[in-house]
Design a protein around this motif. Structure first.
Motif, PDB file in Angstrom:
ATOM      1  N   SER A 204       0.844  -1.202   0.000  1.00 30.03           N
ATOM      2  CA  SER A 204       0.000   0.000   0.000  1.00 30.03           C
ATOM      3  C   SER A 204       0.873   1.243   0.000  1.00 30.03           C
ATOM      4  O   SER A 204       1.957   1.254   0.581  1.00 30.03           O
ATOM      5  N   LEU A 215      -5.922  -1.460   6.412  1.00 26.93           N
ATOM      6  CA  LEU A 215      -5.749  -1.717   4.986  1.00 26.93           C
ATOM      7  C   LEU A 215      -6.717  -2.808   4.526  1.00 26.93           C
ATOM      8  O   LEU A 215      -7.383  -2.677   3.491  1.00 26.93           O
ATOM      9  N   GLY A 223      -1.526  -0.822  -4.044  1.00 28.98           N
ATOM     10  CA  GLY A 223      -0.348  -1.672  -4.008  1.00 28.98           C
ATOM     11  C   GLY A 223       0.356  -1.729  -5.348  1.00 28.98           C
ATOM     12  O   GLY A 223      -0.250  -1.510  -6.411  1.00 28.98           O
ATOM     13  N   GLN A 243      -4.893  -4.552  -5.144  1.00 28.01           N
ATOM     14  CA  GLN A 243      -5.486  -4.600  -3.806  1.00 28.01           C
ATOM     15  C   GLN A 243      -4.695  -5.572  -2.937  1.00 28.01           C
ATOM     16  O   GLN A 243      -4.868  -6.776  -3.012  1.00 28.01           O
TER      17      GLN A 243
END
Length: 399
Positions: A204, A215, A223, A243
């Motif tokens: 992230s 998160l 990401g 993700q």
């Protein structure tokens, strides 16, 4: 009159409860203290595509549990080019080496390491989570990989980025902490090819590891995946808007790498060579939340599944507005998280072929022996399993 009093009392109680939930005065909600928190829809596969295969024998319950309370949160397991080890990174920021008789300090990642803050905690109640508040000072080594030619150990440190330490150990040196001017916020895993090129993930650009639960709850997709060229010292962004990218592993022939999408519950293949070079495709839909992925000597991939996917978590992923309403309730973070993973820790490991065929599944569906697993490393007919949360390493005999 008593009836009216009872009804009024119920109404007042309901209003007070609603007010309490809305204000969360004791900040029990997981998103209290995160004013910019936003929720996002997770790009979930159809429920019918999620594998339902089970290990009815609960094979992981036959695992041997080693080094209890000698290692806290051994996320990644590695063996050096001479076969020695294991080496593992632990919650207090050190990388430890097992010499066959005892553990010794091999390396550490933080140049600001303070013994007062970072020394192993002697308390019997200490756990991997006891170190979270000092991780940004002490370091948190996650993925580990040895260069088979040089013997150098490459480290994905959640806070200090991509790092390297020589065969003699000591303080690791920084390789890169950013790409395209954007800092690495949550460096997660790394692999190295035969030419010394490094491939790694950053989970992230908004959340650091100490806020990994936020998160997960957010479902945001910032990401990235990278290649680092040691000859040019350049970091190239290969993957964007992922993700929660987590583990990464090169194929046996180096023609592609596989990475796990932790929120979605998938493995993806990114082609490095051939006509498809520079493109990615879905390799497999997984039965739950994946962590690290490691290739074995036959070219198959072992994937650590932190938890199976349950209906509650699946619906939460699909409906972000509903998720945000639930997250605003003054329900403690741990309880919210446990609801997401089905109420308790239950380890699953799965093996896939390079073509994405499910070859083997091993689990402890009751969480009696192997409660959680972050990585599976196959060596000499055994699976060595680490966990970012547990105070031990589990070993399962495949023969």
């Amino acid at each position: 009159m008593p009836y009216m009093t009872l009804r009024q009392g119920f109404s007042i109680g309901f209003l007070l409860l609603a007010l309490y939930c809305a204000l969360d005065p004791f900040e029990h909600s997981p998103i209290a203290g995160f004013p910019e928190f936003e929720v996002h829809k997770v790009d979930m596969p159809a429920w019918s595509e999620v594998p339902k295969d089970r290990d009815k024998e609960n094979s992981l319950q036959k695992s041997e549990i080693l080094f209890v309370n000698q290692v806290q949160g051994p996320e990644s397991i590695a063996f050096d080019p001479l076969g020695r080890g294991p080496y593992t990174g632990v919650a207090d920021g050190r990388i430890l080496f097992w010499n066959g008789h005892s553990w010794s300090d091999f390396a550490y990642t933080s140049p600001n390491r303070s013994e007062a803050l970072c020394s192993p905690k002697a308390s019997a109640s200490a756990s991997a989570l006891s170190y979270v508040e000092t991780e940004h000072i002490c370091g948190r080594p996650l993925g580990l990989r040895f260069d088979k030619k040089s013997g150098d150990l490459y480290i994905a440190d959640a806070y200090f980025g991509l790092m390297k330490v020589g065969p003699q150990g000591g303080l690791a040196t920084s390789i890169t902490t950013e790409a395209e001017g954007v800092p690495l916020r949550f460096t997660n895993d790394v692999d190295v090819d035969t030419e010394g090129n490094l491939y790694f993930t950053d989970s992230s650009t908004n959340y650091q590891r100490k806020n990994f639960i936020q998160l997960v709850f957010s479902g945001e997709g910032t990401g990235r995946g990278f290649k680092y060229d040691p000859a040019t010292k350049e970091t190239t962004v290969l993957l964007r808007n992922v993700q929660f990218p987590n583990g990464i592993s090169l194929s046996k022939d180096g023609s592609f790498f596989v990475f796990s999408e932790a929120m979605i519950g998938r493995l993806r293949k990114y082609w490095l060579k051939g006509d498809k070079a520079g493109t990615s495709e879905i390799l497999a839909v997984l039965p739950g939340f994946p962590d690290n992925v490691r290739v074995n000597g036959n070219g198959d991939f072992w994937v650590a599944i932190f938890s199976r996917r349950y209906t509650y978590g699946y619906l939460n992923a699909l409906y972000p507005k509903m998720r945000k309403v639930i997250l605003k309730l003054p329900i403690p973070t741990k309880m919210q998280y446990m609801l997401l993973i089905g109420g308790r820790f239950r380890a699953v490991v799965v093996k896939y072929s390079p073509e994405g065929k499910l070859l083997q599944i091993l689990e402890d569906s009751e969480g009696e022996v192997v409660k959680a697993v972050s990585e599976v490393e196959e060596k000499d007919g055994k699976l060595w399993m680490g966990s970012v949360l547990m105070p031990f390493i589990a070993v399962y005999n495949l023969t």
